[in-house]
Design a protein around this motif. Structure first.
Motif, PDB file in Angstrom:
ATOM      1  N   GLU A   1     -19.038  -5.850   5.680  1.00  0.00           N
ATOM      2  CA  GLU A   1     -19.989  -6.893   5.289  1.00  0.00           C
ATOM      3  C   GLU A   1     -20.087  -7.983   6.354  1.00  0.00           C
ATOM      4  OE1 GLU A   1     -22.035  -7.445   2.770  1.00  0.00           O
ATOM      5  OE2 GLU A   1     -21.648  -5.651   1.590  1.00  0.00           O
ATOM      6  N   CYS A   2     -18.965  -8.314   6.980  1.00  0.00           N
ATOM      7  CA  CYS A   2     -18.995  -9.334   8.027  1.00  0.00           C
ATOM      8  C   CYS A   2     -19.886  -8.890   9.176  1.00  0.00           C
ATOM      9  CB  CYS A   2     -17.568  -9.600   8.516  1.00  0.00           C
ATOM     10  SG  CYS A   2     -17.465 -10.924   9.726  1.00  0.00           S
ATOM     11  N   GLY A   3     -19.753  -7.637   9.589  1.00  0.00           N
ATOM     12  CA  GLY A   3     -20.599  -7.132  10.662  1.00  0.00           C
ATOM     13  C   GLY A   3     -22.058  -7.097  10.281  1.00  0.00           C
ATOM     14  N   GLU A   4     -22.352  -6.682   9.045  1.00  0.00           N
ATOM     15  CA  GLU A   4     -23.745  -6.579   8.610  1.00  0.00           C
ATOM     16  C   GLU A   4     -24.400  -7.939   8.440  1.00  0.00           C
ATOM     17  OE1 GLU A   4     -23.146  -2.414   6.055  1.00  0.00           O
ATOM     18  OE2 GLU A   4     -23.559  -4.298   5.020  1.00  0.00           O
ATOM     19  N   GLU A   5     -23.651  -8.928   7.945  1.00  0.00           N
ATOM     20  CA  GLU A   5     -24.247 -10.219   7.616  1.00  0.00           C
ATOM     21  C   GLU A   5     -24.247 -11.217   8.770  1.00  0.00           C
ATOM     22  OE1 GLU A   5     -23.384 -10.291   2.792  1.00  0.00           O
ATOM     23  OE2 GLU A   5     -22.359 -11.711   4.100  1.00  0.00           O
ATOM     24  N   THR A   6     -23.300 -11.067   9.708  1.00  0.00           N
ATOM     25  CA  THR A   6     -23.198 -12.063  10.784  1.00  0.00           C
ATOM     26  C   THR A   6     -23.170 -11.472  12.180  1.00  0.00           C
ATOM     27  OG1 THR A   6     -20.765 -12.084  10.828  1.00  0.00           O
ATOM     28  CG2 THR A   6     -21.859 -13.530   9.219  1.00  0.00           C
ATOM     29  N   GLY A   7     -22.856 -10.173  12.304  1.00  0.00           N
ATOM     30  CA  GLY A   7     -22.677  -9.581  13.615  1.00  0.00           C
ATOM     31  C   GLY A   7     -21.309  -9.842  14.205  1.00  0.00           C
ATOM     32  N   LEU A   8     -20.432 -10.535  13.462  1.00  0.00           N
ATOM     33  CA  LEU A   8     -19.086 -10.831  13.947  1.00  0.00           C
ATOM     34  C   LEU A   8     -18.142  -9.679  13.633  1.00  0.00           C
ATOM     35  CD1 LEU A   8     -18.736 -14.546  12.755  1.00  0.00           C
ATOM     36  CD2 LEU A   8     -19.238 -13.752  15.081  1.00  0.00           C
ATOM     37  N   ALA A   9     -17.218  -9.423  14.540  1.00  0.00           N
ATOM     38  CA  ALA A   9     -16.191  -8.407  14.334  1.00  0.00           C
ATOM     39  C   ALA A   9     -14.870  -9.098  14.043  1.00  0.00           C
ATOM     40  CB  ALA A   9     -16.063  -7.512  15.566  1.00  0.00           C
ATOM     41  N   ILE A  10     -14.162  -8.635  13.035  1.00  0.00           N
ATOM     42  CA  ILE A  10     -12.882  -9.230  12.652  1.00  0.00           C
ATOM     43  C   ILE A  10     -11.759  -8.462  13.332  1.00  0.00           C
ATOM     44  CG2 ILE A  10     -11.425  -9.968  10.745  1.00  0.00           C
ATOM     45  CD1 ILE A  10     -13.798  -9.669   8.915  1.00  0.00           C
ATOM     46  N   ALA A  11     -10.869  -9.181  13.991  1.00  0.00           N
ATOM     47  CA  ALA A  11      -9.728  -8.551  14.647  1.00  0.00           C
ATOM     48  C   ALA A  11      -8.451  -8.886  13.887  1.00  0.00           C
ATOM     49  CB  ALA A  11      -9.620  -9.031  16.096  1.00  0.00           C
ATOM     50  N   GLY A  12      -7.446  -8.029  14.053  1.00  0.00           N
ATOM     51  CA  GLY A  12      -6.145  -8.308  13.451  1.00  0.00           C
ATOM     52  C   GLY A  12      -5.995  -7.727  12.061  1.00  0.00           C
ATOM     53  N   LEU A  13      -4.825  -8.006  11.465  1.00  0.00           N
ATOM     54  CA  LEU A  13      -4.506  -7.499  10.142  1.00  0.00           C
ATOM     55  C   LEU A  13      -5.039  -8.448   9.069  1.00  0.00           C
ATOM     56  CD1 LEU A  13      -0.817  -6.378  10.768  1.00  0.00           C
ATOM     57  CD2 LEU A  13      -2.857  -4.934  10.659  1.00  0.00           C
ATOM     58  N   PRO A  14      -5.337  -7.926   7.872  1.00  0.00           N
ATOM     59  CA  PRO A  14      -5.878  -8.801   6.822  1.00  0.00           C
ATOM     60  C   PRO A  14      -4.830  -9.761   6.264  1.00  0.00           C
ATOM     61  CG  PRO A  14      -5.484  -6.587   5.981  1.00  0.00           C
ATOM     62  CD  PRO A  14      -5.271  -6.525   7.462  1.00  0.00           C
ATOM     63  N   ARG A  15      -5.264 -10.968   5.983  1.00  0.00           N
ATOM     64  CA  ARG A  15      -4.419 -11.956   5.300  1.00  0.00           C
ATOM     65  C   ARG A  15      -5.177 -12.414   4.070  1.00  0.00           C
ATOM     66  NH1 ARG A  15      -4.024 -17.913   6.245  1.00  0.00           N
ATOM     67  NH2 ARG A  15      -2.242 -18.624   5.000  1.00  0.00           N
ATOM     68  N   LEU A  16      -4.625 -12.152   2.905  1.00  0.00           N
ATOM     69  CA  LEU A  16      -5.297 -12.469   1.645  1.00  0.00           C
ATOM     70  C   LEU A  16      -5.152 -13.952   1.337  1.00  0.00           C
ATOM     71  CD1 LEU A  16      -6.789 -11.338  -0.864  1.00  0.00           C
ATOM     72  CD2 LEU A  16      -4.534 -11.090  -1.932  1.00  0.00           C
ATOM     73  N   LEU A  17      -6.287 -14.614   1.097  1.00  0.00           N
ATOM     74  CA  LEU A  17      -6.278 -16.019   0.700  1.00  0.00           C
ATOM     75  C   LEU A  17      -6.394 -16.204  -0.810  1.00  0.00           C
ATOM     76  CD1 LEU A  17      -8.538 -17.791   3.367  1.00  0.00           C
ATOM     77  CD2 LEU A  17      -6.047 -17.827   3.190  1.00  0.00           C
ATOM     78  N   ALA A  18      -7.188 -15.367  -1.466  1.00  0.00           N
ATOM     79  CA  ALA A  18      -7.430 -15.585  -2.894  1.00  0.00           C
ATOM     80  C   ALA A  18      -7.897 -14.313  -3.571  1.00  0.00           C
ATOM     81  CB  ALA A  18      -8.475 -16.682  -3.091  1.00  0.00           C
ATOM     82  N   THR A  19      -7.561 -14.197  -4.844  1.00  0.00           N
ATOM     83  CA  THR A  19      -8.155 -13.195  -5.712  1.00  0.00           C
ATOM     84  C   THR A  19      -9.041 -13.930  -6.719  1.00  0.00           C
ATOM     85  OG1 THR A  19      -6.260 -13.266  -7.231  1.00  0.00           O
ATOM     86  CG2 THR A  19      -6.237 -11.597  -5.498  1.00  0.00           C
ATOM     87  N   VAL A  20     -10.163 -13.320  -7.037  1.00  0.00           N
ATOM     88  CA  VAL A  20     -11.160 -13.953  -7.900  1.00  0.00           C
ATOM     89  C   VAL A  20     -11.487 -12.995  -9.042  1.00  0.00           C
ATOM     90  CG1 VAL A  20     -13.471 -14.948  -8.009  1.00  0.00           C
ATOM     91  CG2 VAL A  20     -12.108 -15.187  -5.915  1.00  0.00           C
ATOM     92  N   TYR A  21     -11.548 -13.530 -10.258  1.00  0.00           N
ATOM     93  CA  TYR A  21     -11.883 -12.690 -11.415  1.00  0.00           C
ATOM     94  C   TYR A  21     -12.915 -13.400 -12.281  1.00  0.00           C
ATOM     95  CZ  TYR A  21     -11.654 -10.062 -15.718  1.00  0.00           C
ATOM     96  OH  TYR A  21     -12.002  -9.317 -16.803  1.00  0.00           O
ATOM     97  N   GLY A  22     -13.849 -12.625 -12.817  1.00  0.00           N
ATOM     98  CA  GLY A  22     -14.842 -13.173 -13.731  1.00  0.00           C
ATOM     99  C   GLY A  22     -15.128 -12.245 -14.882  1.00  0.00           C
ATOM    100  N   LEU A  23     -15.311 -12.817 -16.062  1.00  0.00           N
ATOM    101  CA  LEU A  23     -15.683 -12.038 -17.240  1.00  0.00           C
ATOM    102  C   LEU A  23     -17.176 -11.715 -17.213  1.00  0.00           C
ATOM    103  CD1 LEU A  23     -13.710 -14.019 -19.965  1.00  0.00           C
ATOM    104  CD2 LEU A  23     -13.179 -11.722 -19.107  1.00  0.00           C
ATOM    105  N   PRO A  24     -17.595 -10.641 -17.868  1.00  0.00           N
ATOM    106  CA  PRO A  24     -19.022 -10.309 -17.915  1.00  0.00           C
ATOM    107  C   PRO A  24     -19.792 -11.331 -18.730  1.00  0.00           C
ATOM    108  CG  PRO A  24     -17.780  -8.876 -19.382  1.00  0.00           C
ATOM    109  CD  PRO A  24     -16.769  -9.668 -18.603  1.00  0.00           C
TER     110      PRO A  24
END
Length: 358
Positions: A256-279
């Motif tokens: 999604e980052c590449g498609e929406e901005t053209g930016l490439a992400i380097a390195g390993l993932p670091r999780l900042l947050a989990t998000v949950y929503g009810l229907p």
């Protein structure tokens, strides 16, 4: 269904002493999926599958052959370790009836034997083992499409009807259950009134859509956000989107980052947050998301962003305090939680991303 059985009465090959040899039948595992698909392709189907379809069918069958899956198969191996014969059945739910009170049926999907291994009783052996296994799992309705040459074997095993569509019901109690209830100490499957096929159980569990985002800031730690052209309810968004089938969250974030901005992400993932929503009224499923840290962007990197005009028309960085006046409260609360997680190094849990609560 099968083009491998030329006779319903087959005998095993004699050994050096003239005594018939019994084939060694074993239950198939996910590792046997490709071999079963190849056997079906070569000896069951009227036209062999392409390499692409063999690959796709293998990927589909492998997890279904696991203990929790809906496929059952038995195989016989040739002396060189290749597959000599196989029988595959697929369990599926049906409306219950007196002849199949559990509402469970099985379709005999493929029976195949290598041409060099035919007329040894292999087909009968794998089919019999498969039927016995399915019966211990309370399957009482069996269906198959058989060729004329295979029909006599299935009639001997209890199927009735024409070769084009044969059916069989078996209502007698499985031997394992009889043994258990008689108290003879033999191992057996216990009655489980709550059990249902995986595909039927799947219809009863929670459904959710998943997304993954990347949180970028500039060198002054001001959040980067994209302005949506399609969502007036959520005008400013993080870089990211909905997961595609087969993707893992980090893979979604990178794509999604590449498609929406053209930016490439380097390195390993670091999780900042989990998000949950009810229907809610806006969307009938729960929402589960992960927000990853994209780090700081230089001024040059921000200027190089190329937006997809179908999704966004602006990219901006603003101090967090100024974002509050431009965003719905729920969106700002999520952004604040992510920013705090970046600042403290403690991953955030944000479970107020409900649909239709604004």
């Amino acid at each position: 269904m099968s083009r491998d059985m030329t006779s319903a009465t087959t005998v095993g090959p004699p050994d050096t002493s003239g005594i018939s040899m019994r084939p060694s039948v074993r239950a198939a595992t996910p590792a046997d999926a490709e071999g079963i698909i190849q056997m079906r392709s070569q000896y069951v189907l009227s036209e062999p599958l392409s390499e692409e379809w063999v690959r796709r069918c293998t990927a589909e069958l492998a997890p279904r052959l696991a203990a929790s899956g809906d496929a059952r198969a038995f195989v016989i191996e040739a002396p060189d370790g290749s597959m000599a014969s196989c029988a595959l059945g697929l369990i599926h739910p049906v409306l219950p009836a007196p002849a199949y009170p559990k509402g469970v049926a099985a379709r005999m999907h493929a029976v195949a034997t290598h041409p060099d291994m035919r007329r040894r009783g292999y087909a009968r052996a794998v089919v019999t083992a498969l039927l016995e296994q399915l019966h211990t799992e309370h399957v009482t309705l069996f269906e198959l499409h058989a060729g004329e040459e295979a029909a006599p074997l299935f009639r001997e095993l209890g199927f009735t009807g024409t070769a084009a569509l044969m059916r069989m019901t078996r209502l007698e109690e499985p031997a394992t259950l009889r043994s258990q209830e008689s108290g003879d100490g033999l191992p057996g499957a216990s009655e489980d009134p709550g059990w249902m096929p995986p595909e039927l159980y799947a219809e009863t569990v929670l459904k959710a859509t998943c997304f993954a985002c990347v949180y970028f800031t500039d060198e002054d730690d001001r959040p980067l956000q994209l302005h949506s052209v399609y969502s007036p309810a959520h005008p400013w968004q993080l870089v990211g989107g909905t997961m595609d089938p087969g993707e893992r969250p980090w893979e979604t974030a990178v794509r999604e980052c590449g498609e929406e901005t053209g930016l490439a992400i380097a390195g390993l993932p670091r999780l900042l947050a989990t998000v949950y929503g009810l229907p809610g009224a806006e969307w009938p499923y729960s929402t589960v998301g992960m927000v990853f840290d994209g780090g700081q962007l230089t001024t040059e990197q921000i200027r190089s962003i190329t937006l997809d005009p179908r999704e966004h028309d602006k990219a901006r960085v603003l101090p967090l305090a100024e974002c509050e006046q431009r965003m719905p409260p729920r969106d700002f609360a999520r952004l604040s939680a992510v920013a705090e997680a970046r600042r403290t190094g403690v991953a955030a849990y944000f479970d107020a991303w409900d649909w239709g609560t604004e």
